[in-house]
Design an enzyme around this catalytic site. Sequence first.
Site, PDB file in Angstrom:
ATOM      1  CD  GLU A   1      13.188   2.006   9.667  1.00 36.64           C
ATOM      2  OE1 GLU A   1      13.714   3.053   9.983  1.00 36.64           O
ATOM      3  OE2 GLU A   1      13.749   0.997   9.898  1.00 36.64           O
TER       4      GLU A   1
ATOM      5  CB  CYS B   1      13.218  10.051   7.260  1.00 37.24           C
ATOM      6  SG  CYS B   1      13.896   8.915   6.173  1.00 37.24           S
TER       7      CYS B   1
ATOM      8  CE  LYS C   1      -2.294   3.422   2.496  1.00 39.00           C
ATOM      9  NZ  LYS C   1      -1.973   4.348   1.422  1.00 39.00           N
TER      10      LYS C   1
ATOM     11  CD  GLU D   1       9.737  14.237  10.018  1.00 40.34           C
ATOM     12  OE1 GLU D   1       8.552  13.887  10.328  1.00 40.34           O
ATOM     13  OE2 GLU D   1      10.673  13.556   9.553  1.00 40.34           O
TER      14      GLU D   1
HETATM   15  P1  NAD Z   1       2.255   9.185   6.668  1.00 41.82           P
HETATM   16  O1  NAD Z   1       2.404   8.754   7.941  1.00 41.82           O
HETATM   17  O2  NAD Z   1       1.178  10.352   6.577  1.00 41.82           O
HETATM   18  O3  NAD Z   1       1.747   7.978   5.587  1.00 41.82           O
HETATM   19  C1  NAD Z   1       2.779   7.055   5.238  1.00 41.82           C
HETATM   20  C2  NAD Z   1       1.732   5.865   4.773  1.00 41.82           C
HETATM   21  O4  NAD Z   1       0.890   5.501   5.683  1.00 41.82           O
HETATM   22  C3  NAD Z   1       1.004   6.281   3.670  1.00 41.82           C
HETATM   23  O5  NAD Z   1       1.085   5.272   2.555  1.00 41.82           O
HETATM   24  C4  NAD Z   1      -0.274   6.569   4.041  1.00 41.82           C
HETATM   25  O6  NAD Z   1      -1.284   6.421   3.253  1.00 41.82           O
HETATM   26  C5  NAD Z   1      -0.464   5.629   5.084  1.00 41.82           C
HETATM   27  N1  NAD Z   1      -1.262   5.625   6.245  1.00 41.82           N
HETATM   28  C6  NAD Z   1      -1.846   6.761   7.055  1.00 41.82           C
HETATM   29  N2  NAD Z   1      -2.677   6.510   7.899  1.00 41.82           N
HETATM   30  C7  NAD Z   1      -2.719   5.141   7.858  1.00 41.82           C
HETATM   31  C8  NAD Z   1      -3.404   4.358   8.831  1.00 41.82           C
HETATM   32  N3  NAD Z   1      -4.128   4.745   9.736  1.00 41.82           N
HETATM   33  N4  NAD Z   1      -3.094   3.029   8.898  1.00 41.82           N
HETATM   34  C9  NAD Z   1      -2.121   2.524   7.989  1.00 41.82           C
HETATM   35  N5  NAD Z   1      -1.506   3.360   7.115  1.00 41.82           N
HETATM   36  C10 NAD Z   1      -1.804   4.571   6.921  1.00 41.82           C
HETATM   37  O7  NAD Z   1       3.737   9.678   6.326  1.00 41.82           O
HETATM   38  P2  NAD Z   1       4.045  10.534   4.874  1.00 41.82           P
HETATM   39  O8  NAD Z   1       3.550  12.075   4.839  1.00 41.82           O
HETATM   40  O9  NAD Z   1       4.026   9.793   3.644  1.00 41.82           O
HETATM   41  O10 NAD Z   1       5.582  10.612   4.775  1.00 41.82           O
HETATM   42  C11 NAD Z   1       6.378  11.408   5.547  1.00 41.82           C
HETATM   43  C12 NAD Z   1       6.919  11.037   6.965  1.00 41.82           C
HETATM   44  O11 NAD Z   1       7.500   9.641   6.564  1.00 41.82           O
HETATM   45  C13 NAD Z   1       7.822  11.819   7.584  1.00 41.82           C
HETATM   46  O12 NAD Z   1       7.752  11.876   9.038  1.00 41.82           O
HETATM   47  C14 NAD Z   1       9.204  11.051   7.570  1.00 41.82           C
HETATM   48  O13 NAD Z   1      10.389  11.375   8.378  1.00 41.82           O
HETATM   49  C15 NAD Z   1       8.768   9.669   7.411  1.00 41.82           C
HETATM   50  N6  NAD Z   1       9.845   8.650   6.708  1.00 41.82           N
HETATM   51  C16 NAD Z   1      10.571   8.064   7.354  1.00 41.82           C
HETATM   52  C17 NAD Z   1      11.423   7.473   6.848  1.00 41.82           C
HETATM   53  C18 NAD Z   1      12.531   6.330   7.481  1.00 41.82           C
HETATM   54  O14 NAD Z   1      13.066   5.297   6.988  1.00 41.82           O
HETATM   55  N7  NAD Z   1      12.460   6.566   8.895  1.00 41.82           N
HETATM   56  C19 NAD Z   1      11.763   7.335   5.488  1.00 41.82           C
HETATM   57  C20 NAD Z   1      11.005   8.234   4.938  1.00 41.82           C
HETATM   58  C21 NAD Z   1       9.921   9.067   5.324  1.00 41.82           C
END
Ligand code: NAD
Length: 541
Positions: A295, A329, A220, A428
């Site tokens: 992550e 990130c 997903k 962040e």
């Molecule tokens: P997000 O948390 O909004 O979404 C991440 C994923 O989760 C998306 O596919 C989203 O549709 C899904 N999602 C949303 N609600 C959900 C739920 N209730 N249950 C299951 N899945 C759900 O994050 P984003 O805006 O897509 O990405 C940015 C964030 O990701 C930042 O905080 C960044 O630091 C983090 N990030 C971390 C890493 C790492 O390796 N540590 C790498 C890249 C990005």
Amino acid sequence: MSSTMRGEAPGPKILPFGARAGPAALKIDNYSRARGTGGVPRGSPKMGSEYGLFIDGTWTTPPKATRFETTNPATGETVGTFVAGTADDVRRATEAAARAFPSWRETPAPKRGEVLLEVARRMRAAKSELGRLVTREMGKVISEGLGDVQEAIDFVEYMAGEGRRLFGETVPSELRSKFCLTVRQPKGVVACITPWNFPTAIPNWKIAAALVTGNTVVFKPASATARCAAEIVQLYADAGVPPGVLNLVTGAGGTVGNALVDDPHVRTVSFTGGVDTGREVYVRGAQGLKMVHLELGGKNPVIVMDDADLPLALEGVLFGAFGTAGQRCTATSRLVLHEKVFERFLGMLVDRLDRFLVGDPLDPATGMGPVASLDQERKILAYIEVGKKEAKLRYGGEKLTGGAYDRGHFVRPTIFETKHGTRISKEEIFGPVLSVIRVGSYEEAVRVANDVDYGLSSSIYTRDVNLAFRAIQDLEAGITYVNAPTIGAEVQLPFGGVKNTGNGGREAGSAAVEEFTEIKTVFVDFSSRLQKAQIDSETAA
Ligand code: NAD
């Protein structure tokens, strides 16, 4: 190139990309048509730019499906439209993955690795189209779009090799004529939930590791980069991944994500995203006693000491803070700067930003493209307003407007001078906003660097070898760089963080195998009599 500079406000020189009709259309359709025939999935990934769900080896659009679209954040053009999946779609996908699991787990791991090598080969052949697609759908500049794909290729190749290395251990027994070992076994159906900022690299980190270890996957992706996700899945299918082994369900996190995490077939959830979503996924997954690998975010510091090579540090801070428009990130969101070089280094940074081009991400001369979406733009601008109240604006601090900027989501690179402890220095932001904090000593620098909820990446610029090693020991982070920016992960090394950045797992490197395998412990007793561990061991000598 940049002769028509827009110079109305103090800030960067702007790339005049309004002169262009817009990015050239991606030739991904041609590449899709050029696909080989091995393992060809039934159906087509799309009708024009309309994509379906990929379930059990077939692209399908459920009757009465509602759709959403992804748009180019630089231009507003539509990149593709996708099915907003439902809980029913998730159930069909997990059932397909569960059906495919027995046969895939029995496929010898080196053979699974060979399929991945073919995926990597095809991805390499499609690299330039895929890189452009990353840039069009997500907005990072083209060199980084290509880098995103390269990271995916590197990792898939690396994981292909793991197919011949899924090592267990042999361990001595305390008893005679008894042999003890461990073997790695797949977990079953794995849910991979990914963000939009590395739309090809992060999905491949998860999918390739899950598949080579014998699991089947329901993927997903973030909705904002659904087309990158669909093209990746097509590549896996073209390379010979059997039906049901990799499934794609696009749609909202609250619907598709929740249904996946709740699904009884799913034993492991591999999630990358924000900390609030991650916490929700963790709690939900706990109800089913699932392994949930998280992550999450970062608030990554670069410490620049008074003995640092400042021009080197300058390049590192620029790339770390404004690469991918700060939406990594591992982005450098804090510059912890020694007071002895404070004004000098800040002056160098501001001067350099004056020559930093913001504009068309497909133009190789551009330093920074748009932020990824309207949501991102709003969130970043809100943080900039917070910063203006609690800190001193040293550069930028606004949305870029006028001409072609009005079609996209462009934010000026922004620098705040701030005391440690402000919101902008601790939360962040995930955008091109750098908080600069003045410190008087190494000890203070480390105290500031560590005093946040996150612990993903960190860096120190110094010529003092002792300080460098102290920093490796002292910085609370999963990753520490010495004389290099906070970004630059390599796939053969573990990746992950401490504190609120995650829950202890690591992606990439051979550590990725841990996430997707159970260890089975095996005892083989060839003594032909009942031997009792702990009880007979004293007489075994
Ligand atoms: P997000 O948390 O909004 O979404 C991440 C994923 O989760 C998306 O596919 C989203 O549709 C899904 N999602 C949303 N609600 C959900 C739920 N209730 N249950 C299951 N899945 C759900 O994050 P984003 O805006 O897509 O990405 C940015 C964030 O990701 C930042 O905080 C960044 O630091 C983090 N990030 C971390 C890493 C790492 O390796 N540590 C790498 C890249 C990005």
